[in-house]
Design a protein around this motif. Structure first.
Motif, PDB file in Angstrom:
ATOM      1  N   VAL A 246      18.216  21.488  25.032  1.00  0.00           N
ATOM      2  CA  VAL A 246      16.893  21.421  24.421  1.00  0.00           C
ATOM      3  C   VAL A 246      15.775  21.645  25.449  1.00  0.00           C
ATOM      4  CG1 VAL A 246      16.979  18.913  24.613  1.00  0.00           C
ATOM      5  CG2 VAL A 246      15.390  19.952  23.069  1.00  0.00           C
ATOM      6  N   LEU A 247      16.040  21.305  26.705  1.00  0.00           N
ATOM      7  CA  LEU A 247      14.966  21.428  27.700  1.00  0.00           C
ATOM      8  C   LEU A 247      15.105  22.682  28.565  1.00  0.00           C
ATOM      9  CD1 LEU A 247      16.899  20.573  30.082  1.00  0.00           C
ATOM     10  CD2 LEU A 247      15.961  18.307  29.849  1.00  0.00           C
ATOM     11  N   THR A 248      16.081  23.504  28.264  1.00  0.00           N
ATOM     12  CA  THR A 248      16.366  24.645  29.141  1.00  0.00           C
ATOM     13  C   THR A 248      15.157  25.581  29.269  1.00  0.00           C
ATOM     14  OG1 THR A 248      18.704  24.535  28.577  1.00  0.00           O
ATOM     15  CG2 THR A 248      17.903  26.623  29.454  1.00  0.00           C
ATOM     16  N   HIS A 249      14.614  26.012  28.138  1.00  0.00           N
ATOM     17  CA  HIS A 249      13.493  26.969  28.203  1.00  0.00           C
ATOM     18  C   HIS A 249      12.243  26.341  28.814  1.00  0.00           C
ATOM     19  CE1 HIS A 249      15.467  30.272  26.238  1.00  0.00           C
ATOM     20  NE2 HIS A 249      15.945  29.442  25.337  1.00  0.00           N
ATOM     21  N   THR A 250      11.985  25.107  28.431  1.00  0.00           N
ATOM     22  CA  THR A 250      10.783  24.425  28.940  1.00  0.00           C
ATOM     23  C   THR A 250      10.867  24.286  30.467  1.00  0.00           C
ATOM     24  OG1 THR A 250      10.754  23.234  26.860  1.00  0.00           O
ATOM     25  CG2 THR A 250       9.371  22.359  28.605  1.00  0.00           C
TER      26      THR A 250
ATOM     27  N   HIS B  59       7.343  15.869  38.624  1.00  0.00           N
ATOM     28  CA  HIS B  59       8.601  15.936  37.848  1.00  0.00           C
ATOM     29  C   HIS B  59       8.306  16.075  36.349  1.00  0.00           C
ATOM     30  CE1 HIS B  59      13.110  14.702  38.046  1.00  0.00           C
ATOM     31  NE2 HIS B  59      12.891  15.603  37.101  1.00  0.00           N
ATOM     32  N   ILE B  60       7.653  17.190  36.014  1.00  0.00           N
ATOM     33  CA  ILE B  60       7.213  17.387  34.623  1.00  0.00           C
ATOM     34  C   ILE B  60       7.826  18.627  33.996  1.00  0.00           C
ATOM     35  CG2 ILE B  60       5.021  16.168  34.870  1.00  0.00           C
ATOM     36  CD1 ILE B  60       3.662  18.913  35.305  1.00  0.00           C
ATOM     37  N   ALA B  61       8.912  19.161  34.591  1.00  0.00           N
ATOM     38  CA  ALA B  61       9.391  20.463  34.120  1.00  0.00           C
ATOM     39  C   ALA B  61       9.812  20.459  32.648  1.00  0.00           C
ATOM     40  CB  ALA B  61      10.530  20.965  35.005  1.00  0.00           C
ATOM     41  N   SER B  62      10.294  19.344  32.134  1.00  0.00           N
ATOM     42  CA  SER B  62      10.694  19.338  30.714  1.00  0.00           C
ATOM     43  C   SER B  62       9.592  18.792  29.809  1.00  0.00           C
ATOM     44  CB  SER B  62      11.966  18.506  30.527  1.00  0.00           C
ATOM     45  OG  SER B  62      11.703  17.135  30.752  1.00  0.00           O
ATOM     46  N   ALA B  63       8.406  18.590  30.373  1.00  0.00           N
ATOM     47  CA  ALA B  63       7.369  17.855  29.641  1.00  0.00           C
ATOM     48  C   ALA B  63       6.533  18.734  28.717  1.00  0.00           C
ATOM     49  CB  ALA B  63       6.472  17.112  30.626  1.00  0.00           C
ATOM     50  N   SER B  64       7.160  19.214  27.642  1.00  0.00           N
ATOM     51  CA  SER B  64       6.347  19.760  26.547  1.00  0.00           C
ATOM     52  C   SER B  64       6.522  18.803  25.370  1.00  0.00           C
ATOM     53  CB  SER B  64       6.798  21.171  26.155  1.00  0.00           C
ATOM     54  OG  SER B  64       8.006  21.115  25.420  1.00  0.00           O
ATOM     55  N   VAL B  65       5.570  18.826  24.458  1.00  0.00           N
ATOM     56  CA  VAL B  65       5.616  17.882  23.328  1.00  0.00           C
ATOM     57  C   VAL B  65       6.929  18.049  22.565  1.00  0.00           C
ATOM     58  CG1 VAL B  65       4.508  17.197  21.179  1.00  0.00           C
ATOM     59  CG2 VAL B  65       3.107  17.936  23.117  1.00  0.00           C
ATOM     60  N   ALA B  66       7.234  19.303  22.201  1.00  0.00           N
ATOM     61  CA  ALA B  66       8.414  19.530  21.361  1.00  0.00           C
ATOM     62  C   ALA B  66       9.698  19.149  22.089  1.00  0.00           C
ATOM     63  CB  ALA B  66       8.465  20.998  20.935  1.00  0.00           C
ATOM     64  N   THR B  67       9.773  19.484  23.357  1.00  0.00           N
ATOM     65  CA  THR B  67      11.008  19.206  24.104  1.00  0.00           C
ATOM     66  C   THR B  67      11.209  17.715  24.312  1.00  0.00           C
ATOM     67  OG1 THR B  67      11.094  21.355  25.123  1.00  0.00           O
ATOM     68  CG2 THR B  67      12.145  19.589  26.342  1.00  0.00           C
ATOM     69  N   ARG B  68      10.147  17.015  24.707  1.00  0.00           N
ATOM     70  CA  ARG B  68      10.332  15.576  24.925  1.00  0.00           C
ATOM     71  C   ARG B  68      10.616  14.854  23.604  1.00  0.00           C
ATOM     72  NH1 ARG B  68       8.377  13.929  30.132  1.00  0.00           N
ATOM     73  NH2 ARG B  68       9.567  15.326  31.491  1.00  0.00           N
ATOM     74  N   ARG B  69      10.064  15.356  22.500  1.00  0.00           N
ATOM     75  CA  ARG B  69      10.375  14.736  21.205  1.00  0.00           C
ATOM     76  C   ARG B  69      11.861  14.933  20.893  1.00  0.00           C
ATOM     77  NH1 ARG B  69       6.507  16.459  17.569  1.00  0.00           N
ATOM     78  NH2 ARG B  69       5.509  14.431  17.551  1.00  0.00           N
TER      79      ARG B  69
ATOM     80  N   GLY C 113      23.405  28.119  36.034  1.00  0.00           N
ATOM     81  CA  GLY C 113      23.779  27.433  34.796  1.00  0.00           C
ATOM     82  C   GLY C 113      22.792  27.845  33.714  1.00  0.00           C
ATOM     83  N   ARG C 114      22.646  26.980  32.724  1.00  0.00           N
ATOM     84  CA  ARG C 114      21.753  27.327  31.601  1.00  0.00           C
ATOM     85  C   ARG C 114      20.319  27.564  32.070  1.00  0.00           C
ATOM     86  NH1 ARG C 114      24.999  23.028  28.803  1.00  0.00           N
ATOM     87  NH2 ARG C 114      23.842  21.705  30.225  1.00  0.00           N
ATOM     88  N   ILE C 115      19.816  26.655  32.922  1.00  0.00           N
ATOM     89  CA  ILE C 115      18.412  26.789  33.342  1.00  0.00           C
ATOM     90  C   ILE C 115      18.268  27.955  34.320  1.00  0.00           C
ATOM     91  CG2 ILE C 115      16.480  25.645  34.512  1.00  0.00           C
ATOM     92  CD1 ILE C 115      17.614  22.972  33.383  1.00  0.00           C
ATOM     93  N   GLY C 116      19.210  28.066  35.250  1.00  0.00           N
ATOM     94  CA  GLY C 116      19.163  29.184  36.202  1.00  0.00           C
ATOM     95  C   GLY C 116      19.151  30.519  35.473  1.00  0.00           C
ATOM     96  N   PHE C 117      19.968  30.614  34.435  1.00  0.00           N
ATOM     97  CA  PHE C 117      20.016  31.870  33.686  1.00  0.00           C
ATOM     98  C   PHE C 117      18.667  32.156  33.018  1.00  0.00           C
ATOM     99  CE2 PHE C 117      20.805  34.160  29.664  1.00  0.00           C
ATOM    100  CZ  PHE C 117      21.225  35.358  30.210  1.00  0.00           C
ATOM    101  N   GLU C 118      18.041  31.139  32.476  1.00  0.00           N
ATOM    102  CA  GLU C 118      16.748  31.375  31.816  1.00  0.00           C
ATOM    103  C   GLU C 118      15.652  31.694  32.837  1.00  0.00           C
ATOM    104  OE1 GLU C 118      16.197  32.067  28.793  1.00  0.00           O
ATOM    105  OE2 GLU C 118      18.207  31.569  28.094  1.00  0.00           O
ATOM    106  N   VAL C 119      15.772  31.147  34.033  1.00  0.00           N
ATOM    107  CA  VAL C 119      14.835  31.545  35.098  1.00  0.00           C
ATOM    108  C   VAL C 119      15.052  33.028  35.393  1.00  0.00           C
ATOM    109  CG1 VAL C 119      14.214  31.227  37.535  1.00  0.00           C
ATOM    110  CG2 VAL C 119      14.631  29.224  36.079  1.00  0.00           C
TER     111      VAL C 119
END
Ligand code: GLV
Length: 326
Positions: free
Chosen positions: A101-105, A287-297, A157-163
């Protein structure tokens, strides 16, 4: 019959808390800062489930002290280096996390840091606010071009690939290193699997997207930094201890590398007197890399479901130690 009990170590999204409270008596730690370890333990004694964060250290002694009724540890994060997984497995306790869920964010945030560090955005912003924008000058605030440069990703991994995927728009050459070749990702994007020394010496941008464990602790030390280009930019949106922070400070100060963009530090929060904070060529966010409203929800929801499933003896939707089910 009494209801099961849970302790939630920080405030989470209200809808997730409601979901938990429909089935479980849940206490929530109300403060902004984490509970001190002894307080955390007192709060958790006798509970059936714990919903925790990466700031809460949970080891075998802690699990013993909480008691044999503990059925689940549900971490609200993808990383789980704060939890001693072999101890949890030995206790038969499933540990949940919140991957995917947090990969793209998170990949977006790594790119925000990459661009900010490359183009001196933090430094420029500080100068404007300090009243130091005096003119347009041909030689001021010169950074590094991203378009057409080489991006090196450590940890495919998942995040590296999206980067990596986001680099397509910047027409970049992509190198990656990992403990094993990731052919499923190579099949989707042009990228070259190289050893870490090649990656460090050829990349203009190095993005750390690996997990923290004993083999990645201080993976980026003085020697590794010494192999990077003097213009290169290091981006860390994984875990602080992967980088030797004193060595990074010296490399940035002495121009061994060009700049860094950090979402994570060692320790966290970074100490007020950390010399990195004196450098203009280091962008640091808390340390806010996953901090979007939708992702944290969604992270809150998944952590809540894992907590409830574990308490009910059902399989977690995302479990980091599935061997407990064998
Ligand atoms: C954040 O760092 C996470 O692991 O989710």
């Amino acid at each position: 019959m009494s209801r099961p009990r849970a302790f939630i170590t920080r405030e989470i999204f209200p809808d997730a808390l409601e979901m938990i409270r429909a089935e479980v008596d849940a206490e929530v730690w109300p403060d902004e800062l984490p509970p001190p370890p002894d307080v955390l333990l007192e709060e958790c004694r006798g509970v059936d489930g714990i919903l925790c964060l990466l700031t809460d250290k949970i080891d075998g002694d802690f699990m013993d002290a909480v008691g044999p009724q503990l059925k689940v540890i549900s971490q609200l994060a993808v990383g789980f280096d704060n939890i001693y997984i072999p101890d949890a497995t030995r206790h038969g306790i499933p540990v949940g996390n919140t991957p995917e869920v947090l990969t793209h964010t998170t990949a977006d945030a790594a790119w925000a840091l990459l661009l900010a560090a490359a183009r001196r955005i933090g430094e420029g912003e500080r100068a404007v606010r300090a009243g130091n924008w005096r003119t347009w000058h041909p030689l001021h605030y010169l950074g590094q071009d991203v378009y057409g440069a080489t991006l090196g990703i450590i940890g495919m991994g998942r995040i590296g690939f999206e980067v990596a995927r986001r680099s397509l728009g910047f027409n970049m050459r992509v190198l990656y290193s990992d403990i094993v070749r990731q052919e499923q990702y190579e099949a989707q994007l042009p990228m070259e699997y190289v050893d870490i020394d090649t990656l460090l010496s050829q990349s203009d941008f190095v993005s750390l997207n690996t997990v923290l464990n004993s083999s990645t602790h201080h993976l980026i030390d003085a020697e590794a930094l010494g192999k990077m280009k003097p213009t290169s930019v290091l981006v860390n949106a994984s875990r602080g201890p992967i980088v030797d922070q004193q060595a990074l400070y010296e490399a940035l100060r002495d121009g061994e590398i060009g700049a860094a963009g950090l979402d994570v530090t060692d320790p966290e929060p970074i100490r007020e007197d950390d010399p990195l904070l004196t450098l203009e060529n280091c962008v640091i966010v808390p340390h806010i890399a996953s901090a979007s409203v939708a992702t944290r929800r969604e992270m809150s929801r998944i952590a809540a479901v894992n907590l409830l499933n574990g308490i009910k003896g059902e399989r977690l939707i995302t479990c980091v130690n599935p061997e407990v089910y064998i």
